[in-house]
Scaffold this motif. Structure first.
Motif, PDB file in Angstrom:
ATOM      1  N   ILE A   1       7.726 -10.720  -8.619  1.00  0.00           N
ATOM      2  CA  ILE A   1       7.944  -9.348  -8.159  1.00  0.00           C
ATOM      3  C   ILE A   1       9.389  -9.121  -7.755  1.00  0.00           C
ATOM      4  CG2 ILE A   1       5.562  -9.005  -7.420  1.00  0.00           C
ATOM      5  CD1 ILE A   1       6.477  -9.566  -4.533  1.00  0.00           C
ATOM      6  N   GLY A   2       9.853  -7.904  -7.985  1.00  0.00           N
ATOM      7  CA  GLY A   2      11.141  -7.437  -7.498  1.00  0.00           C
ATOM      8  C   GLY A   2      10.867  -6.319  -6.520  1.00  0.00           C
ATOM      9  N   TYR A   3      11.421  -6.397  -5.322  1.00  0.00           N
ATOM     10  CA  TYR A   3      11.086  -5.441  -4.272  1.00  0.00           C
ATOM     11  C   TYR A   3      12.232  -5.309  -3.277  1.00  0.00           C
ATOM     12  CZ  TYR A   3      10.395  -9.632  -1.473  1.00  0.00           C
ATOM     13  OH  TYR A   3      10.595 -10.820  -0.821  1.00  0.00           O
ATOM     14  N   ARG A   4      12.089  -4.331  -2.386  1.00  0.00           N
ATOM     15  CA  ARG A   4      12.985  -4.154  -1.241  1.00  0.00           C
ATOM     16  C   ARG A   4      12.122  -4.252   0.006  1.00  0.00           C
ATOM     17  NH1 ARG A   4      15.040   0.225   1.934  1.00  0.00           N
ATOM     18  NH2 ARG A   4      13.664   1.632   0.840  1.00  0.00           N
ATOM     19  N   THR A   5      12.595  -5.026   0.985  1.00  0.00           N
ATOM     20  CA  THR A   5      11.848  -5.185   2.232  1.00  0.00           C
ATOM     21  C   THR A   5      12.026  -3.950   3.102  1.00  0.00           C
ATOM     22  OG1 THR A   5      12.158  -7.576   2.169  1.00  0.00           O
ATOM     23  CG2 THR A   5      11.559  -6.613   4.289  1.00  0.00           C
ATOM     24  N   ILE A   6      10.907  -3.374   3.528  1.00  0.00           N
ATOM     25  CA  ILE A   6      10.908  -2.227   4.435  1.00  0.00           C
ATOM     26  C   ILE A   6      10.668  -2.706   5.866  1.00  0.00           C
ATOM     27  CG2 ILE A   6       9.802  -0.020   5.003  1.00  0.00           C
ATOM     28  CD1 ILE A   6      11.243   0.020   2.300  1.00  0.00           C
ATOM     29  N   ALA A   7       9.676  -3.595   6.054  1.00  0.00           N
ATOM     30  CA  ALA A   7       9.356  -4.106   7.392  1.00  0.00           C
ATOM     31  C   ALA A   7       8.989  -5.579   7.299  1.00  0.00           C
ATOM     32  CB  ALA A   7       8.198  -3.324   8.000  1.00  0.00           C
ATOM     33  N   ALA A   8       9.608  -6.378   8.169  1.00  0.00           N
ATOM     34  CA  ALA A   8       9.330  -7.819   8.212  1.00  0.00           C
ATOM     35  C   ALA A   8       9.512  -8.309   9.635  1.00  0.00           C
ATOM     36  CB  ALA A   8      10.275  -8.565   7.272  1.00  0.00           C
ATOM     37  N   GLY A   9       8.923  -9.446   9.914  1.00  0.00           N
ATOM     38  CA  GLY A   9       9.065 -10.092  11.213  1.00  0.00           C
ATOM     39  C   GLY A   9       8.968 -11.589  11.020  1.00  0.00           C
ATOM     40  N   LYS A  10       8.798 -12.319  12.102  1.00  0.00           N
ATOM     41  CA  LYS A  10       8.634 -13.774  12.039  1.00  0.00           C
ATOM     42  C   LYS A  10       7.229 -14.124  12.496  1.00  0.00           C
ATOM     43  CE  LYS A  10      12.847 -15.149  10.978  1.00  0.00           C
ATOM     44  NZ  LYS A  10      13.162 -15.876   9.784  1.00  0.00           N
ATOM     45  N   ASP A  11       6.609 -15.097  11.817  1.00  0.00           N
ATOM     46  CA  ASP A  11       5.291 -15.553  12.260  1.00  0.00           C
ATOM     47  C   ASP A  11       5.456 -16.716  13.241  1.00  0.00           C
ATOM     48  OD1 ASP A  11       5.720 -17.852  10.738  1.00  0.00           O
ATOM     49  OD2 ASP A  11       4.245 -17.346   9.207  1.00  0.00           O
ATOM     50  N   ALA A  12       4.357 -17.287  13.680  1.00  0.00           N
ATOM     51  CA  ALA A  12       4.376 -18.358  14.683  1.00  0.00           C
ATOM     52  C   ALA A  12       5.130 -19.597  14.194  1.00  0.00           C
ATOM     53  CB  ALA A  12       2.942 -18.730  15.073  1.00  0.00           C
ATOM     54  N   GLN A  13       5.184 -19.810  12.877  1.00  0.00           N
ATOM     55  CA  GLN A  13       5.897 -20.956  12.322  1.00  0.00           C
ATOM     56  C   GLN A  13       7.364 -20.645  12.019  1.00  0.00           C
ATOM     57  OE1 GLN A  13       2.826 -19.948  10.859  1.00  0.00           O
ATOM     58  NE2 GLN A  13       1.726 -21.398  12.156  1.00  0.00           N
ATOM     59  N   GLY A  14       7.816 -19.455  12.355  1.00  0.00           N
ATOM     60  CA  GLY A  14       9.203 -19.070  12.105  1.00  0.00           C
ATOM     61  C   GLY A  14       9.477 -18.583  10.702  1.00  0.00           C
TER      62      GLY A  14
ATOM     63  N   ALA B   1       0.811  -1.226   0.000  1.00  0.00           N
ATOM     64  CA  ALA B   1       0.000   0.000   0.000  1.00  0.00           C
ATOM     65  C   ALA B   1       0.842   1.273   0.000  1.00  0.00           C
ATOM     66  CB  ALA B   1      -0.970   0.000   1.180  1.00  0.00           C
ATOM     67  N   ARG B   2       1.772   1.390   0.909  1.00  0.00           N
ATOM     68  CA  ARG B   2       2.579   2.623   0.989  1.00  0.00           C
ATOM     69  C   ARG B   2       3.452   2.816  -0.238  1.00  0.00           C
ATOM     70  NH1 ARG B   2       4.242   2.327   7.296  1.00  0.00           N
ATOM     71  NH2 ARG B   2       2.297   3.175   8.127  1.00  0.00           N
ATOM     72  N   SER B   3       4.014   1.731  -0.739  1.00  0.00           N
ATOM     73  CA  SER B   3       4.845   1.817  -1.936  1.00  0.00           C
ATOM     74  C   SER B   3       4.028   2.316  -3.121  1.00  0.00           C
ATOM     75  CB  SER B   3       5.443   0.441  -2.252  1.00  0.00           C
ATOM     76  OG  SER B   3       6.204   0.476  -3.434  1.00  0.00           O
ATOM     77  N   LEU B   4       2.833   1.771  -3.290  1.00  0.00           N
ATOM     78  CA  LEU B   4       1.973   2.210  -4.398  1.00  0.00           C
ATOM     79  C   LEU B   4       1.553   3.663  -4.232  1.00  0.00           C
ATOM     80  CD1 LEU B   4      -0.194  -1.008  -4.868  1.00  0.00           C
ATOM     81  CD2 LEU B   4       1.771  -0.257  -6.239  1.00  0.00           C
ATOM     82  N   GLU B   5       1.291   4.091  -2.993  1.00  0.00           N
ATOM     83  CA  GLU B   5       0.953   5.496  -2.734  1.00  0.00           C
ATOM     84  C   GLU B   5       2.119   6.410  -3.079  1.00  0.00           C
ATOM     85  OE1 GLU B   5      -0.228   5.682   1.376  1.00  0.00           O
ATOM     86  OE2 GLU B   5      -2.048   4.504   1.016  1.00  0.00           O
TER      87      GLU B   5
ATOM     88  N   LEU C   1       6.639  -3.618   1.761  1.00  0.00           N
ATOM     89  CA  LEU C   1       7.576  -3.827   0.666  1.00  0.00           C
ATOM     90  C   LEU C   1       7.583  -2.629  -0.259  1.00  0.00           C
ATOM     91  CD1 LEU C   1       6.521  -7.482  -0.226  1.00  0.00           C
ATOM     92  CD2 LEU C   1       8.439  -6.762   1.210  1.00  0.00           C
ATOM     93  N   GLU C   2       8.749  -2.289  -0.765  1.00  0.00           N
ATOM     94  CA  GLU C   2       8.866  -1.273  -1.805  1.00  0.00           C
ATOM     95  C   GLU C   2       8.928  -2.009  -3.140  1.00  0.00           C
ATOM     96  OE1 GLU C   2      11.804   2.323  -3.300  1.00  0.00           O
ATOM     97  OE2 GLU C   2      12.350   1.164  -1.535  1.00  0.00           O
ATOM     98  N   LEU C   3       7.858  -1.935  -3.904  1.00  0.00           N
ATOM     99  CA  LEU C   3       7.736  -2.662  -5.161  1.00  0.00           C
ATOM    100  C   LEU C   3       8.496  -1.939  -6.264  1.00  0.00           C
ATOM    101  CD1 LEU C   3       6.348  -5.083  -6.558  1.00  0.00           C
ATOM    102  CD2 LEU C   3       4.420  -3.542  -7.029  1.00  0.00           C
ATOM    103  N   TRP C   4       9.369  -2.661  -6.946  1.00  0.00           N
ATOM    104  CA  TRP C   4      10.154  -2.081  -8.030  1.00  0.00           C
ATOM    105  C   TRP C   4       9.670  -2.528  -9.396  1.00  0.00           C
ATOM    106  CZ3 TRP C   4      16.050  -2.377  -6.539  1.00  0.00           C
ATOM    107  CH2 TRP C   4      16.263  -1.632  -5.376  1.00  0.00           C
ATOM    108  N   GLU C   5       9.388  -3.840  -9.513  1.00  0.00           N
ATOM    109  CA  GLU C   5       9.030  -4.363 -10.826  1.00  0.00           C
ATOM    110  C   GLU C   5       8.208  -5.636 -10.696  1.00  0.00           C
ATOM    111  OE1 GLU C   5      10.400  -7.356 -12.301  1.00  0.00           O
ATOM    112  OE2 GLU C   5      12.037  -7.777 -10.942  1.00  0.00           O
ATOM    113  N   VAL C   6       7.456  -5.927 -11.747  1.00  0.00           N
ATOM    114  CA  VAL C   6       6.734  -7.188 -11.869  1.00  0.00           C
ATOM    115  C   VAL C   6       7.141  -7.769 -13.219  1.00  0.00           C
ATOM    116  CG1 VAL C   6       4.496  -8.341 -12.031  1.00  0.00           C
ATOM    117  CG2 VAL C   6       4.783  -6.395 -10.473  1.00  0.00           C
TER     118      VAL C   6
END
Length: 187
Positions: A116-129, A48-52, A136-141
Motif C-alpha cells: 500500500i501507498g498512503y499518507r498517515t493522518i493519525a498515529a500514536g505509539k503502542d505499549a511496545q513503542g 474507513a474515512r479514506s474509503l468514504e 490512513l489516506e490510501l492512495w494506491e495498492v
C-alpha cells in the motif's frame, strides 16, 4: 516521485488469496494488528474515512506495479475493510504489457505480494513503542516483489487462468518460465 515530498508511505503485505482468474487478482493489502518490518501496526478502521472520502467524490485507489506511478496495470473493483484487514479485488488490464507480465509472474509464483501507498493522518505509539497507525489516506495498492509483512503469505493459482485466449497464453508462458528455470538449475 519523491514520496517524502508528498508524505506518501509505502507498506508491503502478502496476505490472503491473491488469485489470478483470467486477469483477476484479490487478497489482503494490509492486515490489522500485525507489526511489519518497520515496526508499524495498522489498527482496525484505519482506512474507513479514506474509503468514504474516495467514494463520495467518485475517486479510486490506483493499482500500480511496484509503486511506480508511471506504471498503472489495472483497476481495483473492490476495496474494503473487514475483521482481518484491507481486502482488495480487481483486474489486470490485458491491453497493458506490464499487466500481462505481472499476470505471468503471479502465475509462476515469482510475484506474490501486495503493498500500500498512503499518507498517515493519525498515529500514536503502542505499549511496545511501535507506531500505531489509526487513520490512513490510501492512495494506491501495488503488486510487489518484496512485502513488508514477512509473516503473511499469498496463494497464487495458475490453474485459475482459464477461459480466454489471454488466459491460455499466460498459462503457456508460466509453464515455459518454470521449464526454463528447471533447465537452468540442471546445468
Amino acid at each position: 516521485m519523491n514520496t517524502a515530498e508528498y508524505g506518501l508511505e509505502l507498506k508491503f503485505c502478502q496476505q490472503g488469496a491473491v488469485q489470478l482468474e483470467g486477469l483477476r487478482v484479490e487478497g489482503y493489502a494490509s492486515l490489522f494488528g500485525l507489526a511489519d518490518q518497520g515496526g508499524d501496526v495498522v489498527q482496525r478502521g484505519a482506512y474507513a474515512r479514506s474509503l468514504e472520502r474516495l467514494a463520495a467524490r467518485g475517486g479510486s485507489v490506483k493499482m500500480l506495479w511496484q509503486h511506480d506511478p508511471g506504471e498503472p496495470i489495472g483497476i481495483w473493483e473492490e476495496i474494503r475493510e473487514d475483521d482481518r484487514g484491507l481486502f482488495v479485488r480487481g483486474r489486470l488490464l490485458p491491453e497493458v504489457a506490464r499487466a500481462r507480465e505481472a499476470a505471468a509472474l503471479i502465475a509462476a509464483g515469482a510475484i506474490d505480494g501486495l503493498s500500500i501507498g498512503y499518507r498517515t493522518i493519525a498515529a500514536g505509539k503502542d505499549a511496545q513503542g511501535r507506531r500505531s497507525l489509526m487513520e490512513l489516506e490510501l492512495w494506491e495498492v501495488s503488486l510487489v516483489t518484496f512485502p513488508m509483512l514477512r509473516e503473511a503469505r499469498v496463494a497464487a493459482k495458475a490453474g485459475d487462468i482459464v477461459g480466454d485466449r489471454a488466459g491460455a497464453a499466460l498459462q503457456d508462458l508460466a509453464g515455459a518460465l518454470r521449464e526454463a528455470t528447471a533447465s537452468l538449475a540442471d546445468r
